[in-house]
Design an enzyme around this catalytic site. Structure first.
Site, PDB file in Angstrom:
ATOM      1  N   TYR A  54       0.830  -1.204   0.000  1.00  0.00           N
ATOM      2  CA  TYR A  54       0.000   0.000   0.000  1.00  0.00           C
ATOM      3  C   TYR A  54       0.866   1.257   0.000  1.00  0.00           C
ATOM      4  CZ  TYR A  54      -3.504  -3.412   1.541  1.00  0.00           C
ATOM      5  OH  TYR A  54      -4.336  -4.524   1.649  1.00  0.00           O
ATOM      6  N   HIS A 138       0.205 -12.310   1.455  1.00  0.00           N
ATOM      7  CA  HIS A 138      -0.559 -11.347   0.671  1.00  0.00           C
ATOM      8  C   HIS A 138      -0.684 -11.779  -0.789  1.00  0.00           C
ATOM      9  CE1 HIS A 138      -1.292  -6.741  -0.062  1.00  0.00           C
ATOM     10  NE2 HIS A 138      -2.374  -7.471  -0.223  1.00  0.00           N
TER      11      HIS A 138
END
Length: 328
Positions: A54, A138
């Site tokens: 992010y 992830h």
């Protein structure tokens, strides 16, 4: 507060997703990011999620700074491994990956044990913490072999060493998460966009398997990236422009909610939280205003007659649990 699986980690039912404060799509100022986290805290949110992906670490840095003065024992924080950040001098921006930040680093897929540990060390440094409560693998969609052979055992070791309290996987699909639940000893899985008022893929196998195994589920993408928050032409569904048939269905859902004196946002959040396997609903926000709205919608009661009409009109499958039902 709900406990994650058999771990000691507890999370608030409404969680703060940190992708937006990593400049997802558009820039968010330092002040806006800090105010968003502060607003979440003021409204009882005690679970915060982030990832190196992010904003190339920007989300982690901002979240760590915003929580620095908060009592560490009073909140849970999760980050993710699988995308290792390496310095880059190529210049330009990161918008091709969805983030309005300078391309100071590049992402390297790495689910090896060394990669997992190095990625977590980088996250702890950016967060300014000596530990995180939860670590997810992830998006291992295209790296299943390495994730199961090396990444997951690495997380098991970290949990056994007490470096992290709970481990799991986070993905935008339900099928591989079901495999993690059935074939490993994860505490929690983060399922994004696959258990919503528009998509109940997780209801087929993932959520029943989680109940059977005592594994917790965190639901992300309750609004399917925008369509269920504000259904209109041009709205996004799972980060792409919504197809006409999906927009039509979302507008029908919105009309039902209005008839029963509530909002589509409130119904969308309540639906996700109602399944007994779900420990938390993760909502991304880029401003204090968005946080306040989400908290308000999450707390708003949704009339039972709304769920009855959704089932009767085929907008919701009868087997999907709704608020007020004790069992699936």
């Amino acid at each position: 507060m709900n406990r994650l699986g058999r771990s000691a980690v507890r999370v608030s039912e409404l969680a703060f997703g940190g992708s937006a404060i990593g400049n997802l799509f558009t820039e968010v100022t330092e002040t806006q990011a800090h105010e968003a986290v502060a607003a979440a805290w003021q409204r009882g949110v005690r679970y915060f999620d982030t990832a190196p992906h992010y904003g190339l670490g920007l989300s982690e840095r901002r979240l760590g700074a915003a929580l620095r003065e908060r009592p560490r024992a009073q909140y849970a924080i999760s980050t993710k491994v699988g995308r290792r950040l390496e310095p880059s001098d190529r210049g330009g921006d990161d918008l091709a990956q969805g983030f309005a930040v300078p391309a100071t680093h590049r992402r390297v897929w790495d689910f090896s044990e060394d990669g997992v540990r190095r990625t977590l060390e980088g996250s702890l440094e950016r967060l300014g913490l000596d530990h995180v409560d939860i670590v997810y693998l992830h998006d291992p969609d295209d790296h299943a072999e390495e994730a199961f052979r090396e990444g997951y055992p690495a997380l098991e070791k970290l949990r056994a060493e007490g470096v992290v309290g709970a481990i799991g996987a986070g993905m935008n699909q339900a099928e591989m998460l079901t495999r993690f639940v059935r074939d490993t000893d994860v505490d929690v899985v983060l399922c994004a966009g696959r258990y919503t008022l528009l998509d109940q893929q997780a209801l087929i196998e993932l959520l029943p398997a989680a109940l059977d195994r005592g594994t917790s589920v965190v639901i992300g993408g309750a609004f399917n990236s925008g369509l269920l928050a504000d259904p209109r032409p041009g709205a996004t569904y799972n980060y792409a422009t919504a197809l006409p048939e999906l927009l039509h269905r979302a507008l029908r859902l919105k009309a039902v909610a209005a008839r029963h004196g509530t909002t589509l946002r409130a119904a969308a959040l309540a639906f996700c939280a109602a399944h007994p396997a779900v420990a938390a609903v993760l909502v991304g926000a880029r401003s204090a205003h968005e946080v306040v709205d989400c908290a308000h919608q999450f707390a708003a009661p949704v009339p039972a007659d709304l769920w009855r009409e959704l089932r009767e009109t085929g907008l919701l499958p009868p087997e999907a649990p709704v608020p007020g039902e004790a069992t699936v």
